[in-house]
Design a protein around this motif. Sequence first.
Motif, mmCIF file in Angstrom:
data_model
loop_
_atom_site.group_PDB
_atom_site.id
_atom_site.type_symbol
_atom_site.label_atom_id
_atom_site.label_comp_id
_atom_site.label_asym_id
_atom_site.label_seq_id
_atom_site.Cartn_x
_atom_site.Cartn_y
_atom_site.Cartn_z
ATOM 1 N N ASP A 96 0.691 -1.053 0.047
ATOM 2 C CA ASP A 96 -0.071 -0.044 -0.087
ATOM 3 C C ASP A 96 1.018 1.348 0.113
ATOM 4 O OD1 ASP A 96 -2.393 -1.593 0.034
ATOM 5 O OD2 ASP A 96 -2.509 -1.389 2.031
ATOM 6 N N GLY A 97 1.989 1.269 0.694
ATOM 7 C CA GLY A 97 2.778 2.343 0.777
ATOM 8 C C GLY A 97 3.449 2.954 -0.641
ATOM 9 N N TYR A 98 3.551 1.792 -1.589
ATOM 10 C CA TYR A 98 4.144 2.004 -2.803
ATOM 11 C C TYR A 98 2.971 2.698 -3.728
ATOM 12 C CZ TYR A 98 5.692 1.520 -7.582
ATOM 13 O OH TYR A 98 5.944 1.762 -8.917
ATOM 14 N N PHE A 99 2.078 1.832 -3.750
ATOM 15 C CA PHE A 99 0.657 2.134 -4.628
ATOM 16 C C PHE A 99 -0.065 3.503 -4.186
ATOM 17 C CE2 PHE A 99 1.313 -2.245 -5.529
ATOM 18 C CZ PHE A 99 1.628 -2.159 -7.004
ATOM 19 N N ALA A 100 0.138 3.861 -2.846
ATOM 20 C CA ALA A 100 -0.443 5.178 -2.460
ATOM 21 C C ALA A 100 0.226 6.389 -3.019
ATOM 22 C CB ALA A 100 -0.559 5.340 -0.754
ATOM 23 N N ASN A 101 1.335 6.028 -3.543
ATOM 24 C CA ASN A 101 2.230 7.202 -4.233
ATOM 25 C C ASN A 101 2.680 6.960 -5.628
ATOM 26 O OD1 ASN A 101 2.671 9.078 -1.632
ATOM 27 N ND2 ASN A 101 3.420 7.183 -1.025
ATOM 28 N N LYS A 102 1.953 6.202 -6.159
ATOM 29 C CA LYS A 102 2.223 5.486 -7.627
ATOM 30 C C LYS A 102 2.512 6.566 -8.584
ATOM 31 C CE LYS A 102 2.670 1.985 -10.215
ATOM 32 N NZ LYS A 102 3.191 2.497 -11.418
ATOM 33 N N LYS A 103 1.726 7.634 -8.658
ATOM 34 C CA LYS A 103 1.772 8.737 -9.348
ATOM 35 C C LYS A 103 2.859 9.442 -9.420
ATOM 36 C CE LYS A 103 -0.923 12.694 -11.499
ATOM 37 N NZ LYS A 103 -2.011 13.532 -11.416
ATOM 38 N N ALA A 104 3.325 9.735 -8.042
ATOM 39 C CA ALA A 104 4.547 10.561 -7.775
ATOM 40 C C ALA A 104 5.834 9.459 -8.167
ATOM 41 C CB ALA A 104 4.702 10.932 -6.535
ATOM 42 N N ASN A 105 5.384 8.209 -7.778
ATOM 43 C CA ASN A 105 6.808 7.439 -7.946
ATOM 44 C C ASN A 105 7.015 7.437 -9.427
ATOM 45 O OD1 ASN A 105 6.891 6.803 -5.211
ATOM 46 N ND2 ASN A 105 5.780 4.944 -5.463
ATOM 47 N N PHE A 155 18.970 6.629 -6.125
ATOM 48 C CA PHE A 155 18.134 5.826 -6.872
ATOM 49 C C PHE A 155 16.622 5.962 -6.596
ATOM 50 C CE2 PHE A 155 21.802 3.208 -5.593
ATOM 51 C CZ PHE A 155 22.119 2.926 -6.770
ATOM 52 N N THR A 156 15.877 6.262 -7.929
ATOM 53 C CA THR A 156 14.491 6.476 -7.809
ATOM 54 C C THR A 156 13.808 5.324 -7.030
ATOM 55 O OG1 THR A 156 14.026 5.488 -9.705
ATOM 56 C CG2 THR A 156 14.549 7.831 -9.818
ATOM 57 N N THR A 157 12.507 5.674 -6.651
ATOM 58 C CA THR A 157 11.766 4.931 -5.941
ATOM 59 C C THR A 157 11.462 3.676 -7.052
ATOM 60 O OG1 THR A 157 10.502 6.367 -4.724
ATOM 61 C CG2 THR A 157 9.606 4.056 -4.715
ATOM 62 N N ASN A 158 11.289 3.694 -8.131
ATOM 63 C CA ASN A 158 10.959 2.829 -9.020
ATOM 64 C C ASN A 158 12.194 1.942 -9.461
ATOM 65 O OD1 ASN A 158 8.112 2.901 -9.527
ATOM 66 N ND2 ASN A 158 8.341 4.189 -11.206
ATOM 67 N N GLU A 159 13.375 2.627 -9.259
ATOM 68 C CA GLU A 159 14.780 1.809 -9.298
ATOM 69 C C GLU A 159 14.727 0.736 -8.179
ATOM 70 O OE1 GLU A 159 18.182 3.847 -11.535
ATOM 71 O OE2 GLU A 159 17.180 5.315 -10.152
ATOM 72 N N ARG A 160 14.360 1.294 -7.091
ATOM 73 C CA ARG A 160 14.445 0.501 -5.855
ATOM 74 C C ARG A 160 13.439 -0.811 -6.157
ATOM 75 N NH1 ARG A 160 13.436 4.189 -1.147
ATOM 76 N NH2 ARG A 160 13.615 2.173 -0.019
ATOM 77 N N ARG A 161 12.359 -0.376 -6.544
ATOM 78 C CA ARG A 161 11.371 -1.366 -6.564
ATOM 79 C C ARG A 161 11.909 -2.546 -7.721
ATOM 80 N NH1 ARG A 161 6.205 -2.739 -5.501
ATOM 81 N NH2 ARG A 161 4.910 -3.636 -7.166
ATOM 82 N N ALA A 162 12.351 -2.059 -8.606
ATOM 83 C CA ALA A 162 12.733 -3.008 -9.657
ATOM 84 C C ALA A 162 13.893 -3.961 -9.117
ATOM 85 C CB ALA A 162 13.536 -2.396 -10.828
ATOM 86 N N ALA A 163 14.649 -3.187 -8.399
ATOM 87 C CA ALA A 163 15.966 -4.071 -7.880
ATOM 88 C C ALA A 163 15.235 -5.243 -6.801
ATOM 89 C CB ALA A 163 16.679 -3.209 -6.913
ATOM 90 N N TRP A 164 14.261 -4.735 -5.928
ATOM 91 C CA TRP A 164 13.440 -5.540 -5.012
ATOM 92 C C TRP A 164 12.908 -6.679 -6.036
ATOM 93 C CZ3 TRP A 164 8.028 -5.683 -4.755
ATOM 94 C CH2 TRP A 164 7.261 -6.152 -3.650
#
Length: 266
Positions: A96-105, A155-164
């Motif tokens: 939820d923490g990621y998707f709540a800020n999806k647009k900004a991410n 690293f951007t949030t999406n870069e961190r998510r891709a690494a995850w």
Amino acid sequence: MADNREGIILVVSINSNAFSGSQVSNVKASQNESLIKSQVAAENADVGSQKDNSSLSSLSLQLSESAARAAARDSSLSRKELGAKASELLSEISGDGYFANKKANDAEVPDTQDPGLLARADNAAQFVNGSGKNPFAGMSSDQLSLIIYDDSGSFTTNERRAAWSESFDQESAWRQKVVANSIAEYNGTGKLTKFFTAALEHYKDLPAIEQAQYPDSYEAKLQDWIALDFNYKTHTAEGTGSAQDVMDKVLNLDRQTFDDAGADTA
């Protein structure tokens, strides 16, 4: 046992809760160097000549700086505090923490004019949204961990998510292999000693922030079970008598099993 093989739960050992949305040793300087070693070696191979420090790739430099920050963080926090920090950082890139800020991410771009960094961030954003290749595919687990838990903005949030995501895939592949080997071990000997040994070695290889997400008694329990060399075909294990149950407890980081006040055997 054979009828329930497909029911074995494969959960990531970085943290059983982390990948659903919700260690501790200091990082040494020599370890920091090893984190960028493979990247530098690849670059050298590409051009067929040695490179000096000034020509290291942007990613190599980012990883080196990230390793220094991770070492400072890990040495300043207790195991409990480091575990809490890990949960906080993971909530930014999952659930939820990621998707709540999806647009900004998705709109986030690195604060740089480096075309390579900009392109990689764009690739990561495309990947986490279902297209393209993960820009961190094939990286080592240590390097991925540096990116996942780096909240410096490097690293951007999406870069961190891709690494995850890549870390999750690598962990899942390891789990499939270790469970298959454990089933063969149990069927052949009635034991799970090699399974416990593999789980312990895996844990010891994790960076401090990932070890901190495990129960405090995880290492000690596994060492006890390895020393016991128990046969689960001829005796019961905590009343269950099931090798699958024991494996599930280890892989799921069962809190009751790893409670310091609990029993000494599986």
